[in-house]
Design a protein around this motif. Structure first.
Motif, mmCIF file in Angstrom:
data_model
loop_
_atom_site.group_PDB
_atom_site.id
_atom_site.type_symbol
_atom_site.label_atom_id
_atom_site.label_comp_id
_atom_site.label_asym_id
_atom_site.label_seq_id
_atom_site.Cartn_x
_atom_site.Cartn_y
_atom_site.Cartn_z
ATOM 1 N N PRO A 1 -73.051 77.410 28.378
ATOM 2 C CA PRO A 1 -72.540 77.321 26.994
ATOM 3 C C PRO A 1 -71.491 78.369 26.650
ATOM 4 N N GLU A 2 -71.642 79.579 27.201
ATOM 5 C CA GLU A 2 -70.665 80.638 26.914
ATOM 6 C C GLU A 2 -69.268 80.249 27.398
ATOM 7 N N ASN A 3 -69.200 79.648 28.583
ATOM 8 C CA ASN A 3 -67.901 79.236 29.132
ATOM 9 C C ASN A 3 -67.322 78.050 28.382
ATOM 10 N N ILE A 4 -68.194 77.148 27.934
ATOM 11 C CA ILE A 4 -67.734 76.014 27.129
ATOM 12 C C ILE A 4 -67.090 76.510 25.841
ATOM 13 N N LEU A 5 -67.692 77.527 25.237
ATOM 14 C CA LEU A 5 -67.130 78.103 24.012
ATOM 15 C C LEU A 5 -65.759 78.715 24.291
ATOM 16 N N LYS A 6 -65.621 79.370 25.447
ATOM 17 C CA LYS A 6 -64.326 79.961 25.825
ATOM 18 C C LYS A 6 -63.263 78.873 26.010
ATOM 19 N N ILE A 7 -63.648 77.759 26.644
ATOM 20 C CA ILE A 7 -62.702 76.656 26.857
ATOM 21 C C ILE A 7 -62.225 76.104 25.524
ATOM 22 N N LYS A 8 -63.146 75.977 24.570
ATOM 23 C CA LYS A 8 -62.771 75.472 23.248
ATOM 24 C C LYS A 8 -61.791 76.429 22.553
ATOM 25 N N LYS A 9 -62.009 77.718 22.721
ATOM 26 C CA LYS A 9 -61.111 78.699 22.112
ATOM 27 C C LYS A 9 -59.723 78.637 22.748
ATOM 28 N N VAL A 10 -59.691 78.530 24.078
ATOM 29 C CA VAL A 10 -58.406 78.415 24.774
ATOM 30 C C VAL A 10 -57.671 77.168 24.322
ATOM 31 N N SER A 11 -58.423 76.067 24.144
ATOM 32 C CA SER A 11 -57.834 74.810 23.682
ATOM 33 C C SER A 11 -57.199 74.981 22.303
ATOM 34 N N SER A 12 -57.873 75.709 21.416
ATOM 35 C CA SER A 12 -57.334 75.952 20.066
ATOM 36 C C SER A 12 -56.064 76.799 20.137
ATOM 37 N N ILE A 13 -56.065 77.813 21.012
ATOM 38 C CA ILE A 13 -54.884 78.669 21.175
ATOM 39 C C ILE A 13 -53.706 77.868 21.718
ATOM 40 N N LEU A 14 -53.985 76.958 22.668
ATOM 41 C CA LEU A 14 -52.921 76.117 23.222
ATOM 42 C C LEU A 14 -52.325 75.202 22.150
ATOM 43 N N LEU A 15 -53.165 74.712 21.243
ATOM 44 C CA LEU A 15 -52.655 73.888 20.138
ATOM 45 C C LEU A 15 -51.671 74.693 19.292
ATOM 46 N N ILE A 16 -52.011 75.941 19.033
ATOM 47 C CA ILE A 16 -51.117 76.803 18.249
ATOM 48 C C ILE A 16 -49.797 77.007 18.986
ATOM 49 N N ILE A 17 -49.877 77.228 20.297
ATOM 50 C CA ILE A 17 -48.670 77.446 21.098
ATOM 51 C C ILE A 17 -47.786 76.205 21.098
#
Length: 226
Positions: free
Chosen positions: A181-197
């Motif tokens: 679950p910790e890594n899944i949360l990290k993937i979701k955060k990276v996905s949100s950052i990529l959307l911003i980029i």
């Protein structure tokens, strides 16, 4: 027809691997939510492409050509994508690991939302409309703009695009079994950052429209050289 089939399949395969917000969100959805969720998202993306193809084909080329180069539309689409990415990231900062563990229970209720998310994420990117218009302008004359040939060609493109996405989703899903679950949360955060980029990239097309036009012209020029 054989030429149209091969060109359509090649283009569909190429589109499926174009690096953009849709590519990353599709992979992230498959990893974190599973096959059905990713398929729901992908159906929304494909519907947006079909709508763009129909708009580009049935509308006045001069009108669409002027609309797709309108800086305000790129700025608007970029702002929406950035806003969505920021909101998603802020929500995830407050999300606990226990909530991530319960995601599978709520996924069944999210299919429609994922479908809408896929549609809107693709639809707010005006560059996609410009791309389909460039394809029609470039390849349409070769097919004499004949409706049946155009329908066959774009059906091949969409089908190849969809089949390739299915394989991508299946491959990405295999990672889900290995993620905590910790890594899944990290993937979701990276996905949100990529959307911003990517939102910033879309906005830059409104600020620097000449670069976007140059890229499109290079595509048309390289195809005509073949």
């Amino acid at each position: 027809m054989i030429d149209n089939l091969l060109t359509g399949i090649s283009l569909g395969f190429f589109l499926s691997f174009m690096i953009g917000p849709v590519f990353f969100i599709l992979i992230e959805t498959s990893i974190t939510k599973g096959f059905r969720a990713a398929m729901s998202f992908d159906f929304g993306v494909i519907l947006a492409d079909i709508v763009f193809i129909a708009i580009a084909y049935f509308s006045s080329f001069r009108l669409i050509n002027s609309i797709k180069d309108e800086p305000a539309l790129y700025l608007f689409g970029g702002v929406i994508m950035i806003t969505y990415g920021v909101i998603s990231f802020l929500k995830l900062k407050k999300t606990s690991i226990e909530v991530i563990k319960l995601d599978s229970i709520r996924i069944k209720k999210d299919y429609f939302n994922l479908f809408v998310k896929g549609f809107l994420l693709n639809f707010i990117n005006v560059g996609v409309l410009g791309f389909w218009l460039a394809i029609i302008i470039t390849l349409g004359p070769e097919m004499e703009m004949e409706p049946n040939r155009m329908l066959f060609f774009f059906s091949c493109v969409i089908l190849a695009y969809f089949i390739t996405d299915v394989f991508k989703i299946l491959l990405a899903k295999q990672l889900r079994k290995k993620l905590i679950p910790e890594n899944i949360l990290k993937i979701k955060k990276v996905s949100s950052i990529l959307l911003i980029i990517f939102g910033l990239v879309i906005m830059s097309r409104g600020v620097f429209p000449k670069e976007e036009k140059l890229l499109e012209n290079n595509f048309i020029f390289n195809h005509n050289k073949k």
